[in-house]
Design a protein around this motif. Structure first.
Motif, mmCIF file in Angstrom:
data_model
loop_
_atom_site.group_PDB
_atom_site.id
_atom_site.type_symbol
_atom_site.label_atom_id
_atom_site.label_comp_id
_atom_site.label_asym_id
_atom_site.label_seq_id
_atom_site.Cartn_x
_atom_site.Cartn_y
_atom_site.Cartn_z
ATOM 1 N N ASP A 1 -4.157 17.845 -0.359
ATOM 2 C CA ASP A 1 -4.365 16.159 -0.313
ATOM 3 C C ASP A 1 -4.316 15.078 -0.700
ATOM 4 O O ASP A 1 -4.687 14.877 -1.845
ATOM 5 C CB ASP A 1 -6.813 15.740 -0.455
ATOM 6 C CG ASP A 1 -7.208 14.773 0.619
ATOM 7 O OD1 ASP A 1 -6.065 14.095 0.966
ATOM 8 O OD2 ASP A 1 -8.146 15.212 0.001
ATOM 9 N N LEU A 2 -3.743 13.707 -0.495
ATOM 10 C CA LEU A 2 -3.353 12.877 -0.865
ATOM 11 C C LEU A 2 -4.450 11.678 -0.617
ATOM 12 O O LEU A 2 -3.962 10.560 -1.716
ATOM 13 C CB LEU A 2 -2.175 12.302 -0.209
ATOM 14 C CG LEU A 2 -0.711 12.612 -0.839
ATOM 15 C CD1 LEU A 2 0.177 11.968 -0.025
ATOM 16 C CD2 LEU A 2 -0.358 12.108 -2.694
ATOM 17 N N GLY A 3 -4.897 11.953 -0.087
ATOM 18 C CA GLY A 3 -6.507 10.516 0.782
ATOM 19 C C GLY A 3 -6.128 9.873 1.754
ATOM 20 O O GLY A 3 -5.660 10.728 2.697
ATOM 21 N N VAL A 4 -7.023 9.144 2.429
ATOM 22 C CA VAL A 4 -6.776 8.381 2.906
ATOM 23 C C VAL A 4 -6.386 7.000 2.859
ATOM 24 O O VAL A 4 -6.529 6.289 2.081
ATOM 25 C CB VAL A 4 -8.668 8.182 3.362
ATOM 26 C CG1 VAL A 4 -8.262 7.837 5.095
ATOM 27 C CG2 VAL A 4 -8.758 9.856 3.971
ATOM 28 N N LEU A 5 -5.136 6.838 4.382
ATOM 29 C CA LEU A 5 -4.659 5.622 4.037
ATOM 30 C C LEU A 5 -5.846 5.172 5.208
ATOM 31 O O LEU A 5 -5.439 5.287 7.019
ATOM 32 C CB LEU A 5 -3.560 5.832 4.715
ATOM 33 C CG LEU A 5 -2.808 4.975 4.575
ATOM 34 C CD1 LEU A 5 -2.269 4.314 2.382
ATOM 35 C CD2 LEU A 5 -0.787 5.120 5.323
ATOM 36 N N LEU A 6 -6.192 4.096 5.135
ATOM 37 C CA LEU A 6 -7.035 3.255 5.903
ATOM 38 C C LEU A 6 -5.547 1.984 6.301
ATOM 39 O O LEU A 6 -5.500 1.164 5.602
ATOM 40 C CB LEU A 6 -7.978 2.544 5.613
ATOM 41 C CG LEU A 6 -9.587 1.874 6.196
ATOM 42 C CD1 LEU A 6 -9.940 3.254 7.144
ATOM 43 C CD2 LEU A 6 -10.375 1.654 5.234
ATOM 44 N N GLN B 1 -13.972 13.041 7.815
ATOM 45 C CA GLN B 1 -15.268 13.803 7.572
ATOM 46 C C GLN B 1 -14.238 15.019 8.226
ATOM 47 O O GLN B 1 -13.843 16.109 7.407
ATOM 48 C CB GLN B 1 -16.078 13.909 7.455
ATOM 49 C CG GLN B 1 -16.679 13.117 6.298
ATOM 50 C CD GLN B 1 -18.411 12.550 6.742
ATOM 51 O OE1 GLN B 1 -19.062 12.794 7.574
ATOM 52 N NE2 GLN B 1 -18.992 11.518 5.230
ATOM 53 N N LEU C 1 1.203 4.752 -2.814
ATOM 54 C CA LEU C 1 1.321 6.101 -1.622
ATOM 55 C C LEU C 1 2.320 6.928 -2.474
ATOM 56 O O LEU C 1 2.416 7.356 -2.944
ATOM 57 C CB LEU C 1 0.857 5.718 -0.710
ATOM 58 C CG LEU C 1 0.775 7.091 0.606
ATOM 59 C CD1 LEU C 1 -0.403 7.838 -0.431
ATOM 60 C CD2 LEU C 1 0.408 7.242 1.752
ATOM 61 N N VAL D 1 -7.651 20.093 5.561
ATOM 62 C CA VAL D 1 -7.161 19.782 4.677
ATOM 63 C C VAL D 1 -7.429 20.220 3.169
ATOM 64 O O VAL D 1 -8.275 19.925 3.025
ATOM 65 C CB VAL D 1 -6.557 18.074 3.752
ATOM 66 C CG1 VAL D 1 -5.420 17.830 3.404
ATOM 67 C CG2 VAL D 1 -6.222 17.156 5.452
ATOM 68 N N LEU E 1 -10.862 16.023 7.441
ATOM 69 C CA LEU E 1 -10.480 15.678 5.811
ATOM 70 C C LEU E 1 -10.870 17.913 5.630
ATOM 71 O O LEU E 1 -10.567 18.229 4.507
ATOM 72 C CB LEU E 1 -11.165 14.735 4.714
ATOM 73 C CG LEU E 1 -10.634 14.203 4.650
ATOM 74 C CD1 LEU E 1 -11.789 13.017 3.720
ATOM 75 C CD2 LEU E 1 -9.403 14.182 3.756
ATOM 76 N N ARG E 2 -11.951 17.999 5.982
ATOM 77 C CA ARG E 2 -11.718 19.426 5.910
ATOM 78 C C ARG E 2 -11.290 20.388 6.205
ATOM 79 O O ARG E 2 -11.007 21.396 5.492
ATOM 80 C CB ARG E 2 -13.364 19.612 7.189
ATOM 81 C CG ARG E 2 -14.437 20.427 6.557
ATOM 82 C CD ARG E 2 -15.343 20.545 7.061
ATOM 83 N NE ARG E 2 -16.149 19.633 7.468
ATOM 84 C CZ ARG E 2 -16.832 19.714 8.401
ATOM 85 N NH1 ARG E 2 -16.795 20.228 9.558
ATOM 86 N NH2 ARG E 2 -18.276 17.928 8.925
ATOM 87 N N ASP F 1 -7.288 21.221 -0.604
ATOM 88 C CA ASP F 1 -8.069 20.294 -1.591
ATOM 89 C C ASP F 1 -6.102 20.071 -2.416
ATOM 90 O O ASP F 1 -6.187 19.081 -2.868
ATOM 91 C CB ASP F 1 -8.616 21.121 -1.978
ATOM 92 C CG ASP F 1 -10.233 20.658 -2.016
ATOM 93 O OD1 ASP F 1 -9.947 19.818 -1.090
ATOM 94 O OD2 ASP F 1 -11.164 21.636 -2.220
ATOM 95 N N GLU G 1 0.608 -1.320 -0.086
ATOM 96 C CA GLU G 1 0.263 -0.416 0.078
ATOM 97 C C GLU G 1 0.969 1.951 0.010
ATOM 98 O O GLU G 1 0.831 1.742 -0.426
ATOM 99 C CB GLU G 1 -0.754 -0.034 1.181
ATOM 100 C CG GLU G 1 -1.918 -1.159 1.615
ATOM 101 C CD GLU G 1 -3.191 -0.702 -0.241
ATOM 102 O OE1 GLU G 1 -2.988 0.541 -0.577
ATOM 103 O OE2 GLU G 1 -2.924 -1.969 -0.448
ATOM 104 N N ARG H 1 1.711 7.947 -5.837
ATOM 105 C CA ARG H 1 1.493 8.977 -6.098
ATOM 106 C C ARG H 1 1.702 9.581 -5.812
ATOM 107 O O ARG H 1 1.768 11.219 -6.178
ATOM 108 C CB ARG H 1 -0.252 8.478 -5.028
ATOM 109 C CG ARG H 1 -0.848 9.392 -5.121
ATOM 110 C CD ARG H 1 -2.047 9.510 -4.193
ATOM 111 N NE ARG H 1 -2.659 8.249 -4.919
ATOM 112 C CZ ARG H 1 -4.353 7.874 -4.365
ATOM 113 N NH1 ARG H 1 -4.519 8.361 -3.573
ATOM 114 N NH2 ARG H 1 -4.637 7.133 -5.195
#
Lengths: 887, 196
Positions: B188-193, B177, B31, B183, B180-181, B185, B27, B34
């Motif tokens: 923003d790289l996204g969310v790593l779960l 959420q 990333l 961060v 993320l508000r 745009d 993963e 990206r």
């Protein structure tokens, strides 16, 4: 695992509106509770006070009597309907009302119909499915009344049923008697007509079928009638002689024989029944009726045969005419034959009609006899009680308990009703409530972006931090960097902290042993006069930089008192803190290094000398502002602070200091900074001071970041729609956050002249009321603005003196000049604690002199309608955003 | 020669079983790709909640970035909250730098604050980023702790890209959420779960 979507749709999102409504409704719990209590009590009370009703019931059984007809017995449903109609007849119920005195008010008012209707409603008539058992009930005001009326109704049902049956039988029998008389008369007249015909035409006495006419017509056609008639008669069945015209009709003979046979059988049946039953038994009577009918039939058959056997003149005449027709001329024979045939046909038609009429009359009479017999039997059975009847199998009882719900059920019903109503009230109030509670409410109003949300939990956490701190250690301010000084550039105002009567003991470390210098190193809290005893010694030590001698500490403090703000002692104090920015002049952490023996980072060998040199060199310098100062309320070891002075920062700090000096030159021309004694206690609403690590403080830092992203934003007006919605709290904490750790120079102005609260919040008495300054500025424009430094070095304040009279009209022009001067003086941010928007135009005037407006609102207090009105008043152009503060 | 897993364990970072580490590495490679596509040099990993551990992911992402590049990668414990911080600081060479550098792998180093204090973490991070970008091709910054003081928004502004780290079964959608508000745009790289 990497997700691109920013707002994934969750199942809980669909439940969120309901949960929000529930949460909002819970805020009206007191109304709901009140509604619940009232409804519960009212329901229970009403149930108790409601008139009690008692019901009694009687069960009756409909029993069918003997069956005399072939008809099916009446079905249960039909009987029930009939009984119900009988029971609920108005005339019957009127009698009941009168007898028992039911509904006296209605009766007295002449409204018997209404009373009957009420009684009718109170009567119950229950029928088991397809059963002959019925229950009659009555609901009355007392048990005795219910029982008596029910018993009366049951009796009424029985009696009415019997009377109905009897009347019905009597009427049927009377009708049948009349009918029989008429039928008998009609039969007699028809038989008389037939006998007259036979008397005129005796040859028809032996006629038994239509073949007679046919044979006559055929014979008359072929040979004048005689031959054919003779041959047909001879060949016809039943002919017993050479001339069958005078022989008896075999059908009549046969009918007579059959009638006699039936008569014998009936008599035998009658004898048999009589041997078994009495004369009154219906079977015996039926057998007697059958015997009579058989006798009648036999008698008539005998009469007919007798008539047929006796010779008559008509037949002879006819026979003679037939014989005569055989002997005539052909022409005469032809004419005669035709007329004979016509004559015979006419006779036959008449005979057939008469015979049919008589047969029909006899048949009807027979049926009538049967019915009359049945009616007679029914009447007899009704009279003797053997017909269908109603029997009360379960008489009316005396009810012991009132009808309706039980106590437990009433309680539960009241509970449910109260819950339902309370929930409804809460929901309605929640739906009508337009107060702002959370982010969703703010976003729904679409006023401006929500920049800050200090929730109730955050406030609680901050309060918890305060409580813990109060238990453990007293609040203090820790100096972590050195001061910036500008040689001879500051005009210290009179009445500074050193001379202030409010200057009490400096908040010291929790131990009070003087080992921890952090509490005593209060950048905004100048050293004050004390007796040098107890825990204050530690503070004095730290200020003096010696750190070991109590008496020396007191001396140092005394020395500091003799100087105005920014004396060498003060400088020494600041430098002894840690001083990242002052590292360039070699003052970093020297005092603490001397105290602890640990070499400070950056200049490990120069501590004692540096301290002394610095103390000497700063005698001619007067501190005006700290460059990099961090506030920490937790006491920390001095050694730790000393390590926080990184050597490589010195160059940058020097450069910053030079820049700052330039700015301060301008500053002192416009603004006079007056240092005030720190307050004894810090107001818990000063979240950035009292709980810097709390979530609330973090929220203000986020707000700081949001505002700092806006280019050109230097002056901010903090206002709200109505008073008491967190303007001052937000303004102070925002100002503290903006200048935290000396990252910016901030001045906080109070512009709420009607309801000033800033001085009280910060715990100081303003050296110069901002209102008076604005007033004085009109006449003496050269006078510098006076701002106070209370405790925190990076925050200067100009507040309204508590109790000062506010002018009738706010001077927006002077205030704008004030703000402009402050900007010119080098303040990075001017934060204005403004008045409420609604109710005055001050906020509108103020917003003209600022770059942006921050609107505050209180959860559970600010209303959406007023917020919209407020934004409408000031316009949304300068509104930076919204800060939502918990109550 | 200890294995990388043992190395990590040695400094107090447990990445779980070998299988879990492989999955995590895969993963992190995604990333890292990206990150490369964005041409980001300063990458922040912000936990979505207090119960999310970032160190192992930060190191693995650093390894992934190092494996896909030619320069060294620094993994910054900006707030000094790692369990191994004290140990690394002690073992690191003495110096005047704000951060102590410890080389875990040939091209991956951990940068730990020498004297962590919550009050100046942002300034320290700012200084460290200015200095260390000259030494490292990429810097992976663990932003744990910044949100407690409300400085995470300011910290995001110092970085080129920010990935939010969430934990399966622990982190709620609302937390993600909300975070993320904050961060931007463009970062923003996204969310790593993690933890699935």
């Amino acid at each position: 695992m990497t997700q691109e979507q920013k707002s994934p749709a969750m199942v809980s999102d669909h439940l969120e509106p309901i949960l929000r409504l529930a949460r909002r409704g819970l805020r009206f719990w007191h109304f709901a509770l009140l509604t619940f209590a009232l409804t519960f009590a009212a329901t229970l009370g009403l149930a108790e006070l409601w008139p009690k009703q008692y019901r009694s019931e009687a069960v009756v059984y409909y029993r069918e009597g003997m069956q005399w007809t072939s008809n099916e017995p009446a079905s249960g449903r039909r009987v029930a309907q009939r009984l119900k109609d009988v029971l609920l007849a108005r005339s019957q119920l009127a009698k009941v009302v009168e007898d028992f005195g039911l509904h006296p008010k209605l009766v007295k008012a002449g409204r018997m119909a209404s009373a009957v209707e009420e009684v009718r409603r109170a009567i119950g008539f229950r029928v088991e499915r397809e059963s002959d058992v019925f229950a009659v009930s009555f609901t009355g005001d007392s048990p005795e009344e219910a029982r008596r009326v029910t018993a009366r109704l049951a009796d009424l049902l029985v009696g009415e049923n019997a009377r109905f049956r009897s009347d019905q039988a009597e009427v049927a029998r009377a009708f049948l008697d009349e009918e029989k008389k008429r039928i008998v008369g009609e039969l007699a007249s028809r038989e008389a007509a037939q006998l007259r015909f036979l008397a005129n035409h005796p040859e028809f006495a032996e006629d038994h079928s239509a073949g007679m006419g046919v044979s006559l017509r055929a014979r008359a056609r072929d040979d004048g009638g005689a031959t054919t008639l003779q041959r047909d008669d001879a060949s016809s069945p039943g002919a017993s002689g050479t001339f069958g015209l005078f022989s008896p009709d075999p059908a009549l003979v046969t009918a007579k024989a059959e009638a006699e046979t039936k008569l014998r059988a009936a008599r035998r049946e009658l004898a048999e029944r009589r041997s078994r039953y009495t004369e009154q038994h219906p079977d015996v009577r039926a057998a007697e009726a059958a015997v009579k009918a058989a006798e009648e039939t036999s008698r008539r058959a005998a009469q007919a045969l007798e008539v047929a056997r006796s010779p008559s003149a008509g037949l002879e005449t006819r026979a003679a005419r037939v014989q005569k027709g055989k002997k005539g001329t052909p022409t005469e024979q032809t004419e005669g034959g035709r007329s004979t045939r016509r004559f015979v046909v006419a006779l036959e038609a008449d005979w057939a009609r008469l015979s049919r009429d008589v047969a029909e009359a006899r048949e009807r009479l027979q049926q009538l006899d049967n019915r009359q017999f049945v009616a007679s039997m029914t009447s007899s059975m009704v009279a003797t009680g053997q017909a269908a009847q109603i029997v009360v199998i379960d008489p009316a009882f005396l009810p012991a308990k009132p009808i309706g719900m039980t106590r437990t059920r009433r309680f539960l019903m009241a509970l449910v009703a109260a819950c339902f109503l309370a929930t409804g009230v809460a929901v309605v109030l929640a739906l009508r409530d337009d107060r702002v509670f959370d982010q969703v409410d703010v976003e729904r109003l679409q006023l401006a972006p929500l920049l800050l949300e200090v929730t109730h939990r955050n406030m609680k956490d901050a309060g918890k931090g305060v409580a813990e701190r109060t238990r453990g250690e007293r609040p203090g301010v820790e100096l972590v960097a050195a001061e910036m000084t500008v040689p001879g550039s500051v005009r210290d105002a009179p009445g500074t902290a050193t001379a202030s009567p409010a200057a009490g003991p400096v908040p010291s470390a929790g131990t009070g042993e003087g080992k921890d210098a952090s509490a005593a190193r209060t950048p905004g809290f100048p050293p004050e006069a004390d007796d040098g005893a107890g825990g204050d010694d530690g503070a004095a030590d730290a200020i003096a930089g010696a750190g070991t001698d109590t008496g020396g500490g007191a001396d140092a403090a005394a020395e500091a008192d003799s100087h105005p703000v920014g004396t060498p002692a003060q400088s020494l104090e600041a430098e002894a803190g840690s001083g990242t920015a002052a590292g360039g002049d070699g003052a970093s952490g020297s005092a603490e290094a001397a105290e602890t023996g640990a070499p400070p980072a950056g200049s490990p060998q120069a501590e004692p000398e540096t301290a002394e040199e610095d103390a000497e060199s700063t005698t001619e310098r007067r501190p005006v502002m700290y460059a990099t100062v961090a506030l920490a309320l937790r006491s920390r070891p001095v050694t730790q602070m000393a390590r926080r002075l990184p050597g490589p920062e010195e160059v940058e700090a020097e450069r910053d200091r030079a820049d700052l000096e330039e700015e301060l030159v301008r500053l002192v021309e416009l603004v006079r900074v007056q240092r005030m004694a720190p307050p004894w206690t810090i107001d818990p609403r000063l979240l950035m001071l009292i709980a810097p690590d709390s979530a609330a403080a973090a929220g203000f830092r986020v707000l700081r970041q949001r505002l700092s992203e806006r280019a050109g934003l230097r002056s901010i007006l903090v206002t709200s729609s109505r008073p008491e919605e967190g303007k001052t709290l937000c303004a102070v904490n925002l100002a503290l956050a903006l200048g935290e750790a000396g990252r910016a120079r901030v001045v906080l102005l109070e512009a709420n002249f009607q309801h000033p609260s800033l001085a009280r919040l910060l715990g100081f008495h303003p050296p110069a009321c901002i209102g008076e300054q604005l007033e004085a500025r009109r006449t003496r424009s050269a006078q510098p603005w006076v701002v106070a430094e209370v405790g925190v070095p990076w925050l200067h304040t100009a507040a309204v003196t508590p109790g000062a009279k506010a002018g009738p009209i706010f001077d927006g022009k002077e205030f704008a000049l004030f703000v402009e001067d402050l900007r010119e003086a080098g303040y990075d941010y001017v934060v204005i604690d403004g008045p409420a928007i609604l109710g005055s135009a001050d906020a509108n005037i103020l917003q003209e002199s600022v770059d942006g407006v921050l609107l505050t609102m209180r959860t559970g207090r600010s209303r959406g309608r007023t917020l919209l009105k407020a934004v409408e008043q000031i316009g949304s152009g300068k509104v930076l955003g919204v800060a939502l503060l918990a109550t | 020669m200890p294995s990388p897993l043992e190395e990590l364990r040695a400094v107090g970072i447990d990445v779980g079983t070998e299988d879990a580490r492989l999955v995590l590495r895969a993963e992190c490679m995604r990333l890292a790709r990206r990150v490369r596509e964005r041409r980001a040099r300063l990458v922040g990993l912000a936990p979505a909640g207090d119960d999310v551990a970032v160190p192992a992911i930060a190191i693995e992402l650093g390894r992934a970035l190092a494996a896909t590049g030619i320069t060294a990668v620094g993994v910054v414990d900006a707030h000094g909250s790692w369990p191994c911080a004290r140990r690394l600081t002690a073992s690191a060479a003495a110096g005047a730098d704000l951060l102590a550098t410890s080389w875990l792998f040939p091209n991956v180093a951990v940068l730990t604050p020498r004297a962590p204090r919550p009050g100046d973490a942002l300034e320290r991070l700012h200084g460290a980023l200015v200095r260390e970008t000259a030494s490292f091709g990429e810097l992976v910054v663990d932003l744990t702790g910044f949100d407690h003081r409300g400085e995470h928004v300011a910290a995001f502004e110092l970085l080129d890209a920010v990935a939010l780290v969430a934990r399966c079964g622990r982190t709620t959608a609302r937390q993600i959420q909300r975070r993320l508000r904050d961060v931007p745009d463009r970062r923003d790289l996204g969310v790593l779960l993690t933890g699935s």
